[in-house]
Design an enzyme around this catalytic site. Sequence first.
Site, PDB file in Angstrom:
ATOM      1  N   LYS A 106       0.852  -1.194   0.000  1.00 60.36           N
ATOM      2  CA  LYS A 106       0.000   0.000   0.000  1.00 60.36           C
ATOM      3  C   LYS A 106       0.876   1.228   0.000  1.00 60.36           C
ATOM      4  O   LYS A 106       1.977   1.216   0.549  1.00 60.36           O
ATOM      5  CB  LYS A 106      -0.876   0.013   1.253  1.00 60.36           C
ATOM      6  CG  LYS A 106      -2.081   0.909   1.154  1.00 60.36           C
ATOM      7  CD  LYS A 106      -3.153   0.236   0.333  1.00 60.36           C
ATOM      8  CE  LYS A 106      -4.513   0.829   0.465  1.00 60.36           C
ATOM      9  NZ  LYS A 106      -5.548  -0.133   0.112  1.00 60.36           N
ATOM     10  N   GLY A 218     -20.641   7.346   2.252  1.00 60.65           N
ATOM     11  CA  GLY A 218     -19.549   7.610   1.305  1.00 60.65           C
ATOM     12  C   GLY A 218     -20.064   7.425  -0.105  1.00 60.65           C
ATOM     13  O   GLY A 218     -20.706   6.411  -0.406  1.00 60.65           O
ATOM     14  N   GLY A 220     -18.063   7.968  -3.057  1.00 57.01           N
ATOM     15  CA  GLY A 220     -16.989   7.934  -4.044  1.00 57.01           C
ATOM     16  C   GLY A 220     -17.220   6.737  -4.954  1.00 57.01           C
ATOM     17  O   GLY A 220     -18.342   6.233  -5.058  1.00 57.01           O
ATOM     18  N   ASN A 221     -16.173   6.285  -5.585  1.00 52.73           N
ATOM     19  CA  ASN A 221     -16.296   5.182  -6.539  1.00 52.73           C
ATOM     20  C   ASN A 221     -16.970   3.947  -5.915  1.00 52.73           C
ATOM     21  O   ASN A 221     -17.928   3.405  -6.474  1.00 52.73           O
ATOM     22  CB  ASN A 221     -14.882   4.868  -7.071  1.00 52.73           C
ATOM     23  CG  ASN A 221     -14.865   3.734  -8.053  1.00 52.73           C
ATOM     24  OD1 ASN A 221     -14.936   2.571  -7.654  1.00 52.73           O
ATOM     25  ND2 ASN A 221     -14.800   4.041  -9.327  1.00 52.73           N
ATOM     26  N   GLY A 223     -18.736   3.550  -3.012  1.00 51.79           N
ATOM     27  CA  GLY A 223     -20.081   3.784  -2.485  1.00 51.79           C
ATOM     28  C   GLY A 223     -21.114   3.914  -3.595  1.00 51.79           C
ATOM     29  O   GLY A 223     -22.199   3.313  -3.532  1.00 51.79           O
ATOM     30  N   TYR A 224     -20.772   4.699  -4.604  1.00 50.93           N
ATOM     31  CA  TYR A 224     -21.733   4.917  -5.701  1.00 50.93           C
ATOM     32  C   TYR A 224     -22.061   3.609  -6.422  1.00 50.93           C
ATOM     33  O   TYR A 224     -23.222   3.263  -6.624  1.00 50.93           O
ATOM     34  CB  TYR A 224     -21.191   5.962  -6.684  1.00 50.93           C
ATOM     35  CG  TYR A 224     -21.863   5.916  -8.038  1.00 50.93           C
ATOM     36  CD1 TYR A 224     -23.261   6.059  -8.151  1.00 50.93           C
ATOM     37  CD2 TYR A 224     -21.126   5.706  -9.204  1.00 50.93           C
ATOM     38  CE1 TYR A 224     -23.891   5.985  -9.398  1.00 50.93           C
ATOM     39  CE2 TYR A 224     -21.753   5.626 -10.442  1.00 50.93           C
ATOM     40  CZ  TYR A 224     -23.131   5.763 -10.537  1.00 50.93           C
ATOM     41  OH  TYR A 224     -23.748   5.674 -11.750  1.00 50.93           O
TER      42      TYR A 224
END
Length: 419
Positions: A106, A218, A220-221, A223-224
Amino acid sequence: MSVEHDPLVEARKQLKQSIEILGLGDEIYQVLAVPDRVLQVKIPLKMDDGSVKVFIGWRSQHNGALGPYKGGVRYHPDVTMNEVIALSMWMTWKNSLAGLPYGGGKGGIRVDPHRLSKSELERLSRAYFEAISDIVGVDQDIPAPDVYTDPQVMTWYFDQFSRVKRGQYFGVVTGKPLEVGGLYTRIIATGYGTAIAAREVAKKLFGSVEGRTVAVQGYGNAGYYAAKFLHEMGAIIVAVSDSRGGIYNSKGLNPDEVKAIKNKTGTVLNYPAEKKITNEELLELDVDILVPAAIENVITEENADRIKAKAVVEAANGPTTPEAEEILTKAGIVVVPDILANAGGVIMSHIEWVNNRMGGWITEEEAQRRLEYKMVTNFNKVWDYWESKLDKEKYNMRAAAYAIAVDRVVAAMRLRGWI
Ligand code: GLU
C-alpha cells in the site's frame, strides 16, 4: 486520527487472533506483524505560483510470500506511515483470501489533492512514482487506485515508470483508463463486488436482497457503484452520504440521479430528498444492510451499540474497530469484513494485469463473469468456514476470513523456507 485508533495496532490485534485460532506460535506473529519494507519519500513540489511545498509519501510492502506486492495508493491529508503499513497488511490478507498470486502492499501521500491544480497533481504523482520506482515493477509491486486517486493518476504513474525504465510497462499499475490498458469492469469492480457480497449475505439472513433497505456511507467510486448495483438487484437505497452529510428517502433513492447531482454540485446534499441527515445518523439508521464506503474507524465503541442494521458490509478498508466489532458480534449483527467485501477491486486488478501481460485479450463480459464468480465463491468459502470450523457465537466472519487468509500465507512462507 486519535492514538487509540492507530490502524496498525488494530491490524495487529486481528492478526494475533487469527494466529491463535490457527494454533500458530508467537514466532509467526512476529514475522507477520512487521512489513517486509517501507520506503518513505520526500517530494518537494514546485507549485504553480513558483513556491515549493514539501510532501511526504510512503510505499509499504507487507509480505511477498504469495507473489508481487499489490495494493493501492491513497492521497489524504491525514495519512500516516502506520496507516499505510496497516493497509498493506490488510492487502496481504485480502489478496490471500481471494486466491490471488499477490502479496500485500500500500502507498500513500500526506496531501489534500483537492487543494492542488491538475498540473500540480500530475507533477506530484510523477515525482512520487519516480521516487519509488526502484521497488515497484510488473513482477515486484503493482500499485492501483485507492482513496482520492483515480485512472488519470494511474496513467501518470505508468507513463513516468515507462519513461524512467525506457519501455511500455502497462502491468506496473492497474486501474488504468481503457485507452492505456484498463478495463471498464475495474472501474466498477469494488462497488460491484461489494453489492455481490451484500446480496450473498442477504440471501443467508433474509432469503433475498430484494426489497431490503440499505444505507451507504460515502459516495466515491466504491459507495456509488455499490448503491447502483444494489438498486439494480432490487434493494431499496434509503440513505447515502458524502463528507458534507447525507440524505434520506424512506421509499428509496435513485443512485444514478444522486450521482448526477453530486457531479454537478459537488455534494449529494442537493438532491431533493425527504430529509438531510448527518453521517453519524446514517450509520445508526434502522436498515437491513449498512455499507460503510468512506474511511476507516467510523464504527467505534462509541456508536456500535446504536447500530441497528442486521448486516454491515464493509466497502471501505477498516471502517469497524475491533472493540466495536465485539459489540456488534454480541448483538448478532453480521459484519462482512473488508478483506472479503471490497476485494472486487483487486480481483479485477489481477484480471487487468494478466490481460496487460497477454497483450490485451480478455473481453469485458468475461472479466465481469470472472469477478462475479470469484466474489460468490469467496463469500461462501468464508461463510462455510465460519459455520463449520468456528464457534459462531464467539467468533465473527472476519475471524473466519483471516484464518483462511493467514493460513495460506503461512503455508507459502513454509514452502519457500522462510519459516
Ligand atoms: N485500493 C484497493 C483496495 O484496497 C485496490 C487495490 C488494487 O487493486 O491493487 O483493495
